[in-house]
Design a protein around this motif. Structure first.
Motif, PDB file in Angstrom:
ATOM      1  N   CYS A  12      16.953 -77.486  67.863  1.00  0.00           N
ATOM      2  CA  CYS A  12      16.418 -76.161  68.173  1.00  0.00           C
ATOM      3  C   CYS A  12      17.251 -75.107  67.454  1.00  0.00           C
ATOM      4  O   CYS A  12      18.312 -75.404  66.881  1.00  0.00           O
ATOM      5  CB  CYS A  12      16.408 -75.908  69.683  1.00  0.00           C
ATOM      6  N   ASP A  13      16.762 -73.898  67.490  1.00  0.00           N
ATOM      7  CA  ASP A  13      17.493 -72.795  66.861  1.00  0.00           C
ATOM      8  C   ASP A  13      18.618 -72.291  67.751  1.00  0.00           C
ATOM      9  O   ASP A  13      19.722 -72.021  67.292  1.00  0.00           O
ATOM     10  CB  ASP A  13      16.536 -71.634  66.555  1.00  0.00           C
ATOM     11  N   VAL A  36      15.466 -72.942  72.412  1.00  0.00           N
ATOM     12  CA  VAL A  36      14.533 -72.048  71.734  1.00  0.00           C
ATOM     13  C   VAL A  36      14.379 -72.507  70.291  1.00  0.00           C
ATOM     14  O   VAL A  36      15.367 -72.790  69.605  1.00  0.00           O
ATOM     15  CB  VAL A  36      15.056 -70.596  71.764  1.00  0.00           C
ATOM     16  N   ALA A  37      13.127 -72.554  69.820  1.00  0.00           N
ATOM     17  CA  ALA A  37      12.859 -72.906  68.425  1.00  0.00           C
ATOM     18  C   ALA A  37      11.593 -72.197  67.969  1.00  0.00           C
ATOM     19  O   ALA A  37      10.626 -72.080  68.736  1.00  0.00           O
ATOM     20  CB  ALA A  37      12.713 -74.417  68.254  1.00  0.00           C
ATOM     21  N   ALA A  38      11.604 -71.728  66.722  1.00  0.00           N
ATOM     22  CA  ALA A  38      10.444 -71.075  66.119  1.00  0.00           C
ATOM     23  C   ALA A  38       9.891 -69.960  66.988  1.00  0.00           C
ATOM     24  O   ALA A  38       8.674 -69.770  67.095  1.00  0.00           O
ATOM     25  CB  ALA A  38       9.362 -72.103  65.807  1.00  0.00           C
ATOM     26  N   GLY A  39      10.791 -69.234  67.635  1.00  0.00           N
ATOM     27  CA  GLY A  39      10.404 -68.066  68.404  1.00  0.00           C
ATOM     28  C   GLY A  39       9.976 -68.328  69.827  1.00  0.00           C
ATOM     29  O   GLY A  39       9.713 -67.380  70.576  1.00  0.00           O
ATOM     30  N   ARG A  40       9.887 -69.604  70.209  1.00  0.00           N
ATOM     31  CA  ARG A  40       9.404 -69.933  71.547  1.00  0.00           C
ATOM     32  C   ARG A  40      10.417 -70.766  72.330  1.00  0.00           C
ATOM     33  O   ARG A  40      11.320 -71.367  71.759  1.00  0.00           O
ATOM     34  CB  ARG A  40       8.073 -70.691  71.461  1.00  0.00           C
ATOM     35  N   HIS A  57      22.610 -72.312  67.000  1.00  0.00           N
ATOM     36  CA  HIS A  57      23.430 -71.394  67.803  1.00  0.00           C
ATOM     37  C   HIS A  57      23.489 -71.926  69.224  1.00  0.00           C
ATOM     38  O   HIS A  57      22.454 -72.194  69.834  1.00  0.00           O
ATOM     39  CB  HIS A  57      22.836 -69.985  67.808  1.00  0.00           C
ATOM     40  N   GLN A  58      24.691 -72.064  69.756  1.00  0.00           N
ATOM     41  CA  GLN A  58      24.867 -72.497  71.137  1.00  0.00           C
ATOM     42  C   GLN A  58      25.540 -71.389  71.930  1.00  0.00           C
ATOM     43  O   GLN A  58      26.456 -70.720  71.446  1.00  0.00           O
ATOM     44  CB  GLN A  58      25.687 -73.781  71.213  1.00  0.00           C
ATOM     45  N   ASN A 467      11.431 -62.586  70.493  1.00  0.00           N
ATOM     46  CA  ASN A 467      10.720 -63.632  69.749  1.00  0.00           C
ATOM     47  C   ASN A 467      11.683 -64.662  69.166  1.00  0.00           C
ATOM     48  O   ASN A 467      11.552 -65.106  68.024  1.00  0.00           O
ATOM     49  CB  ASN A 467       9.851 -63.017  68.654  1.00  0.00           C
ATOM     50  N   GLY A 468      12.679 -65.000  69.969  1.00  0.00           N
ATOM     51  CA  GLY A 468      13.631 -66.039  69.600  1.00  0.00           C
ATOM     52  C   GLY A 468      14.772 -65.599  68.718  1.00  0.00           C
ATOM     53  O   GLY A 468      15.677 -66.392  68.442  1.00  0.00           O
ATOM     54  N   VAL A 469      14.789 -64.357  68.278  1.00  0.00           N
ATOM     55  CA  VAL A 469      15.829 -63.855  67.376  1.00  0.00           C
ATOM     56  C   VAL A 469      16.867 -63.074  68.181  1.00  0.00           C
ATOM     57  O   VAL A 469      16.509 -62.160  68.935  1.00  0.00           O
ATOM     58  CB  VAL A 469      15.213 -62.958  66.289  1.00  0.00           C
TER      59      VAL A 469
END
Length: 495
Positions: A12-13, A36-40, A57-58, A467-469
């Motif tokens: 995941c992101d 969280v990945a790809a904004g979701r 990122h953790q 949005n995940g950012v």
């Protein structure tokens, strides 16, 4: 929408570990890991159970609360999401979505013939209005890509100013038809609905019949009607009846903006006001928003000038040196009465200390209310609600005053707000939903903005994702990211 964790390939992101999740539904907190990945949001699992996941990122969430990003349902950020897209006053208090176009005033669709009429001047001067169609406004938002998501209402006063030679009268049938055409264009491009500000001088002469006609296109679009009531003072019950009549006629939900009992003679009436709202709810969808302060803020309105409350002037075009001073002090300095001083200051803005704490508490804690800041970002001396409304609910009202539990506070700022305004897949911490999230310390979160020093970011907000950012970092730095991830949110079916 459910996302299969196998599809995420355990990557995941962002991974927020061992955090107390308050999901926006009103339910009890859970201790969880959130991926969280790809904004979701792709996975929510018991704390420690995503130990084998890899993330770019953790985040260590121990001792912190993760909630949905706050939804500010009542803003006047219409032009600021384009002109100042970093949106630090909102991001710094955990807001990830703003609803603009309230109180009958909106940036679009607008074609000015001169200076913006009061109270449209709250959104900026003439140069800020360059969106003759709602579609052009949506395009400008998408090009600016603000740091927060934007959903928009269309203002009745804005429509009037487009089509009428003067605003101190009722609109003609042809003018109403032209306004309806512009409203339909906006609804076709994703506007949430229509807002009115019938208490203001440039809308107060619009009869109920004019608004009834304008509300007609709303039902077919699945839109809503939001209103700054014709009166928040002695005639508030009659003004509420008018709003309910419009909603019932149009067959659309009604949102009463910043519900309050304003004016000393009106204090203590919140019980009967809320009883009237509850009675209406038996027959039609009705709700309200409110802000967590006993002072309001708007343009300097001669109808509200009185010696029974404190009135602070926040700006004045002819006398900018008077910003931040009390109207009574200005009148004394000029050796004139309050009304004459107010006339000399116009156009101007003001903060009115016109509410009672018990009424604010009763309205804020009512199940029908959600939170909106009603902040004025173009005011050089803004009401502190611009920077502090949401952490004030968390810190002062929930933690200190114990007006309601933290789970209720968060629901009033997230899940219930998204439901009321039809913001699909937002407002909850749920797998498959957009990752609008805020991480905060429940023991220290508080509003730092004051009337004397209003432009202060909140304490206790650790991080905000849009949005995940990762869009805002708290702590000592308290800074917005250079990456902006907000988007325009078109109207969808209310769930």
């Amino acid at each position: 929408m459910q996302v299969d964790s196998n599809q995420a390939a355990r990557r995941c992101d962002t991974l927020i570990r061992d955090v107390s999740v308050i999901d926006g539904s009103g339910g009890a907190p859970i201790s969880a890991d959130v991926a969280v990945a790809a904004g979701r949001i792709v996975r929510i699992a018991a704390a420690g159970s995503l130990g084998d996941w890899q993330a770019q990122h953790q985040v260590d969430g121990r001792g912190k609360v993760l909630s949905p990003g706050f939804i500010d349902v009542h803003t006047h950020d219409d032009t600021n999401v384009i002109r100042t897209p970093a949106m630090l006053p909102k991001l710094s208090q955990g807001v990830t979505t703003v609803v603009v176009g309230n109180c009958g005033i909106s940036a679009a669709p607008v074609s000015l013939k001169g200076e913006p009429p009061d109270p449209m001047n709250l959104l900026g001067q003439t140069g800020a209005f360059s969106y003759p169609t709602f579609a052009s406004y949506v395009e400008a938002i998408e090009q600016a890509q603000p740091a927060v998501n934007v959903a928009a209402l269309v203002g009745h006063t804005a429509l009037r100013s487009n089509q009428m030679d003067r605003l101190d009268r009722a609109a003609t049938e042809s003018e109403i038809a032209a306004m309806c055409a512009q409203l339909r264009e906006a609804l076709a491009h994703g506007a949430l609905g229509l807002s009115t500000g019938l208490a203001y001088g440039n809308a107060i002469n619009a009869p109920t019949a004019e608004v009834l006609a304008l509300a007609a296109p709303l039902a077919d679009a699945g839109a809503l009607y939001a209103t700054h009531l014709r009166s928040e003072f002695a005639d508030i019950l009659e003004a509420m009846d008018e709003a309910f009549r419009i909603g019932k006629h149009a067959r659309v939900p009604v949102v009463i903006s910043h519900l309050k009992c304003a004016g000393v003679d009106n204090w203590g009436r919140s019980g009967e006001v809320l009883a009237a709202l509850e009675q209406a709810q038996r027959y039609q969808p009705v709700g309200c928003d409110c802000y967590p302060y006993t002072a309001s803020s708007s343009t300097l309105d001669l109808k509200q000038v009185t010696d029974t409350i404190d009135i602070m002037v926040t700006w004045s075009t002819p006398h900018p040196e008077m910003g931040g001073k009390m109207l009574a002090a200005i009148a004394a300095e000029w050796q004139v009465d309050l009304m004459e001083a107010a006339r000399r200051l116009q156009p101007a803005g003001a903060v009115y200390h016109n509410m009672q704490a018990e009424d604010v508490n009763r309205i804020l804690s009512h199940p029908a209310s959600v939170v909106g800041s009603d902040g004025l970002p173009n005011d050089p001396m803004p009401h502190p609600r611009l920077w502090g409304a949401f952490p004030r609910v968390l810190g002062y009202y929930s933690r200190e005053q114990k007006l309601f539990p933290l789970t209720t506070a968060i629901r009033k700022m997230t899940g219930l707000s998204a439901e009321r305004f039809g913001l699909s897949e937002r407002g909850l911490v749920r797998e498959g939903y957009w990752a609008d999230l805020v991480l905060f310390d429940p023991e220290t979160v508080r509003d730092a903005a004051t009337f004397a020093d209003p432009m202060q970011p909140a304490d206790g907000i650790d991080a905000v994702w849009v949005n995940g950012v990762l869009s805002y970092r708290g702590g000592a730095e308290k800074a917005a990211s250079e990456v902006r991830a907000g988007r325009f949110l078109a109207r969808q079916e209310r769930v």
